[in-house]
Design a protein around this motif. Structure first.
Motif, PDB file in Angstrom:
ATOM      1  N   UNK A 140       0.866  -1.178   0.000  1.00 45.37           N
ATOM      2  CA  UNK A 140       0.000   0.000   0.000  1.00 45.37           C
ATOM      3  C   UNK A 140       0.904   1.230   0.000  1.00 45.37           C
ATOM      4  N   UNK A 141       1.179   1.736  -1.196  1.00 45.45           N
ATOM      5  CA  UNK A 141       2.127   2.834  -1.397  1.00 45.45           C
ATOM      6  C   UNK A 141       1.698   4.093  -0.660  1.00 45.45           C
ATOM      7  N   UNK A 142       2.650   4.642   0.135  1.00 42.33           N
ATOM      8  CA  UNK A 142       2.460   5.930   0.820  1.00 42.33           C
ATOM      9  C   UNK A 142       1.223   5.952   1.708  1.00 42.33           C
ATOM     10  N   UNK A 143       0.889   4.770   2.275  1.00 45.42           N
ATOM     11  CA  UNK A 143      -0.298   4.714   3.120  1.00 45.42           C
ATOM     12  C   UNK A 143      -0.103   3.693   4.234  1.00 45.42           C
ATOM     13  N   UNK A 144      -0.490   2.443   4.034  1.00 46.85           N
ATOM     14  CA  UNK A 144      -0.408   1.450   5.112  1.00 46.85           C
ATOM     15  C   UNK A 144       0.788   0.511   4.983  1.00 46.85           C
ATOM     16  N   UNK A 145       1.605   0.714   3.933  1.00 46.99           N
ATOM     17  CA  UNK A 145       2.827  -0.071   3.796  1.00 46.99           C
ATOM     18  C   UNK A 145       2.577  -1.499   3.344  1.00 46.99           C
ATOM     19  N   UNK A 146       3.462  -2.379   3.784  1.00 43.24           N
ATOM     20  CA  UNK A 146       3.434  -3.792   3.388  1.00 43.24           C
ATOM     21  C   UNK A 146       2.107  -4.412   3.810  1.00 43.24           C
ATOM     22  N   UNK A 147       1.442  -5.108   2.850  1.00 50.05           N
ATOM     23  CA  UNK A 147       0.172  -5.739   3.178  1.00 50.05           C
ATOM     24  C   UNK A 147       0.257  -7.266   3.107  1.00 50.05           C
ATOM     25  N   UNK A 148       0.128  -7.856   1.925  1.00 54.29           N
ATOM     26  CA  UNK A 148      -0.056  -9.305   1.836  1.00 54.29           C
ATOM     27  C   UNK A 148       1.157  -9.966   1.184  1.00 54.29           C
ATOM     28  N   UNK A 149       1.789 -10.875   1.902  1.00 55.17           N
ATOM     29  CA  UNK A 149       2.926 -11.634   1.365  1.00 55.17           C
ATOM     30  C   UNK A 149       2.464 -12.645   0.322  1.00 55.17           C
ATOM     31  N   UNK A 160     -10.178   1.892  15.837  1.00 55.72           N
ATOM     32  CA  UNK A 160      -9.725   3.255  16.098  1.00 55.72           C
ATOM     33  C   UNK A 160      -8.568   3.607  15.191  1.00 55.72           C
ATOM     34  N   UNK A 161      -7.433   3.925  15.780  1.00 54.61           N
ATOM     35  CA  UNK A 161      -6.241   4.268  14.996  1.00 54.61           C
ATOM     36  C   UNK A 161      -5.356   3.064  14.712  1.00 54.61           C
ATOM     37  N   UNK A 162      -5.752   1.900  15.196  1.00 53.73           N
ATOM     38  CA  UNK A 162      -4.927   0.711  15.032  1.00 53.73           C
ATOM     39  C   UNK A 162      -5.445  -0.161  13.903  1.00 53.73           C
ATOM     40  N   UNK A 163      -4.540  -0.532  12.988  1.00 47.29           N
ATOM     41  CA  UNK A 163      -4.881  -1.411  11.871  1.00 47.29           C
ATOM     42  C   UNK A 163      -4.442  -2.834  12.211  1.00 47.29           C
ATOM     43  N   UNK A 164      -5.324  -3.786  12.003  1.00 50.29           N
ATOM     44  CA  UNK A 164      -5.000  -5.191  12.236  1.00 50.29           C
ATOM     45  C   UNK A 164      -4.846  -5.894  10.892  1.00 50.29           C
ATOM     46  N   UNK A 165      -3.647  -6.392  10.632  1.00 50.41           N
ATOM     47  CA  UNK A 165      -3.351  -7.139   9.415  1.00 50.41           C
ATOM     48  C   UNK A 165      -3.269  -8.615   9.786  1.00 50.41           C
ATOM     49  N   UNK A 166      -4.332  -9.372   9.496  1.00 48.44           N
ATOM     50  CA  UNK A 166      -4.429 -10.751   9.952  1.00 48.44           C
ATOM     51  C   UNK A 166      -4.365 -11.724   8.783  1.00 48.44           C
ATOM     52  N   UNK A 218     -11.526   3.292   6.646  1.00 45.87           N
ATOM     53  CA  UNK A 218     -10.851   4.589   6.702  1.00 45.87           C
ATOM     54  C   UNK A 218      -9.805   4.757   5.610  1.00 45.87           C
ATOM     55  N   UNK A 219      -9.093   3.681   5.269  1.00 49.19           N
ATOM     56  CA  UNK A 219      -7.988   3.824   4.323  1.00 49.19           C
ATOM     57  C   UNK A 219      -8.040   2.905   3.111  1.00 49.19           C
ATOM     58  N   UNK A 220      -9.014   2.037   3.013  1.00 51.65           N
ATOM     59  CA  UNK A 220      -9.114   1.221   1.810  1.00 51.65           C
ATOM     60  C   UNK A 220      -9.582   2.093   0.650  1.00 51.65           C
ATOM     61  N   UNK A 221      -9.344   1.604  -0.566  1.00 49.18           N
ATOM     62  CA  UNK A 221      -9.788   2.311  -1.772  1.00 49.18           C
ATOM     63  C   UNK A 221     -10.736   1.411  -2.545  1.00 49.18           C
ATOM     64  N   UNK A 222     -11.887   1.941  -2.921  1.00 47.95           N
ATOM     65  CA  UNK A 222     -12.841   1.216  -3.744  1.00 47.95           C
ATOM     66  C   UNK A 222     -12.871   1.745  -5.176  1.00 47.95           C
ATOM     67  N   UNK A 223     -12.070   2.777  -5.439  1.00 47.80           N
ATOM     68  CA  UNK A 223     -11.982   3.382  -6.762  1.00 47.80           C
ATOM     69  C   UNK A 223     -10.687   4.167  -6.836  1.00 47.80           C
ATOM     70  N   UNK A 224     -10.123   4.293  -8.028  1.00 46.22           N
ATOM     71  CA  UNK A 224      -8.908   5.089  -8.164  1.00 46.22           C
ATOM     72  C   UNK A 224      -8.234   4.879  -9.496  1.00 46.22           C
ATOM     73  N   UNK A 225      -6.996   5.395  -9.602  1.00 42.19           N
ATOM     74  CA  UNK A 225      -6.247   5.366 -10.845  1.00 42.19           C
ATOM     75  C   UNK A 225      -5.364   4.120 -10.957  1.00 42.19           C
ATOM     76  N   UNK A 226      -5.099   3.751 -12.203  1.00 37.19           N
ATOM     77  CA  UNK A 226      -4.059   2.786 -12.531  1.00 37.19           C
ATOM     78  C   UNK A 226      -2.800   3.574 -12.854  1.00 37.19           C
ATOM     79  N   UNK A 227      -1.660   3.145 -12.326  1.00 38.46           N
ATOM     80  CA  UNK A 227      -0.410   3.858 -12.574  1.00 38.46           C
ATOM     81  C   UNK A 227       0.754   2.878 -12.556  1.00 38.46           C
TER      82      UNK A 227
END
Length: 442
Positions: A140-149, A160-166, A218-227
């Motif tokens: 997740x570039x410039x946002x939540x960092x490393x996500x799924x291996x 709240x302010x804590x993200x759980x990556x399970x 809060x931080x997921x994207x359901x729409x956006x650009x391809x780059x």
């Protein structure tokens, strides 16, 4: 429809005793409904730093040198099409080749600060790098960092302010992927990325590498650009070509994990006789095969994408029952996506369920699949992707459309996994509700 049937479904993790090279799946969706968004000649529809981006030999080329370095990570953004480049739900295919350095394919991304840098984006990124075992992961570039291996299925939640990556399961074995040559060093490779609502999957050269259910509103994207990315750092060269997209027209609800990988919560047996037939081990739903019957969801569903893996441990029978209605019995009124080894993709109509199938492939209640079997060898995981969109049914086996039906009775019904004589395993059973269709039409 014999009682020896074994059945199929769910994304399964391969036990060490059955570890073997991962066979590639067919490219999801083939090419039907895809449109090209790169003309192979110039950067029409694309926007990037002209010092660094160009077109050569039919490919978009991103290149930095000592004389022309990147001033931080920079991107070539697709801004064409009717929606000025914005993409919501889609299947994307493209080929890439990286000579050196680090890159990525951004999707559902946004420009961070258009006034300061119109070529700097943030959002989901499929990794592009000459590192087997790492290429294919989700960042997740410039946002939540490393996500799924590579090899994992992850569920993201927020407190709240804590993200759980399970990590909630496995879609593939990382070591087996490397042994199978899922990535070709410094050569052309093909990504397939599919986004439906908060559900994301990535394939590399036909091998599924990750799966994500993003429940972080809060931080997921359901729409956006391809780059396309050029990474800051030493001189690098990356190329992209054959960029195609299929826009999915359905409206999707929140993806649901029907099987939690721990127990059989949310499921019930067709009979108490099956109490020792179904169990859970190492994140996998295990079917002993006998006696005959099924396990089913307690909840009913009408229109959805059912995304799951199944593994045959013997040449037996089984199946996935869809829109099951009425009392529990062997066998209840429903549509059966066949799970017998060698026959995945066939359809059986149980108890005169209203539907229309291909007349040239239908004999009685049975409709043969459209293509020869594309199942993997015994002991390897197969992917079932089943779309019930209103009255339309589409069944894919390992990414290949094997069967369709129309005029299916639109009624809420249970989803059942059959037990018919042979041991089978299921994992990563995910349902994506279709709020309004059509999923299959371009």
């Amino acid at each position: 429809m014999k009682l020896e049937r074994i059945w199929l479904i769910v994304v399964l993790v391969i036990a060490p005793s059955v570890l073997m090279a991962e066979a590639a799946e067919a490219p999801p969706d083939a090419d039907k409904g895809f449109v090209s968004i790169f003309n192979g000649k110039d950067l029409t529809g694309w926007d990037g730093d002209s010092r660094l981006w160009s077109v050569k030999d039919g490919a978009i080329r991103g290149q930095t040198t000592r004389e022309k370095p990147a001033r931080g990570n920079t991107f070539c953004i697709y801004r064409g099409g009717d929606n000025k480049g914005l993409m919501k739900d889609f299947a994307l295919k493209l080929k890439f080749r990286i000579r050196n350095g680090n890159s990525g394919v951004q999707f559902r991304s946004f420009v961070k600060d258009p006034k300061r840098n119109k070529w700097r984006v943030a959002g989901y990124q499929a990794e592009v790098e000459n590192k087997p075992g790492k290429v294919g992961f989700l960042y997740d570039e410039a946002r939540r960092g490393w996500l799924v291996n590579v090899g994992d299925i992850m569920e993201l939640t927020r407190d709240g302010n804590k993200i759980h990556k399970t990590v909630v399961g496995k879609v593939a074995d990382r070591k087996a992927l490397i042994e199978a040559g899922y990535y070709k060093m410094k050569d052309w490779n093909e990504y397939t990325i599919i986004c439906r609502g908060n559900h994301i999957v990535q394939y590399l050269n036909g091998h599924q590498t990750i799966e994500l259910i993003d429940n972080d509103p809060q931080q997921r994207s359901l729409e956006g650009y391809l780059a396309l990315q050029i990474h800051a750092g030493p001189p690098m060269l990356v190329e992209f070509k054959d960029i195609r997209v299929k826009y999915l027209k359905a409206k999707y609800g929140q993806a649901i994990r029907l099987f939690n990988g721990k127990d059989l919560d949310g499921w019930t047996l067709s009979s108490d006789r099956l109490k020792d037939t179904w169990s859970v081990k190492d994140g996998v739903m295990v079917n002993a095969g006998r006696p005959g019957g099924y396990i089913r969801t307690k909840a009913a569903f009408t229109s959805y994408v059912l995304w799951l893996q199944v593994r045959h441990l013997g040449k037996g029978n089984g199946g996935v029952l869809l829109r099951m209605v009425g009392p529990d019995k062997v066998w209840p009124r429903s549509i059966e996506a066949q799970g017998q080894f060698g026959s995945m993709g066939d359809i059986w109509n149980i108890d005169k369920f209203p539907m229309k199938t291909a007349p040239d492939r239908t004999r009685g209640r049975h409709t043969r699949k459209a293509h020869p079997s594309n199942e993997k060898p015994l002991g390897q995981w197969n992917r079932y992707e089943i779309v019930l969109d209103g009255g339309d049914l589409e069944i894919k086996v390992n990414g290949l459309v094997q069967n369709t039906a129309t005029g299916c009775w639109e009624t809420p019904g249970k989803i059942c996994l059959q037990s018919e004589g042979t041991k089978m395993e299921f994992r990563n059973i995910v349902l994506i509700p279709i709020v309004s269709g059509k999923d299959r039409k371009p």
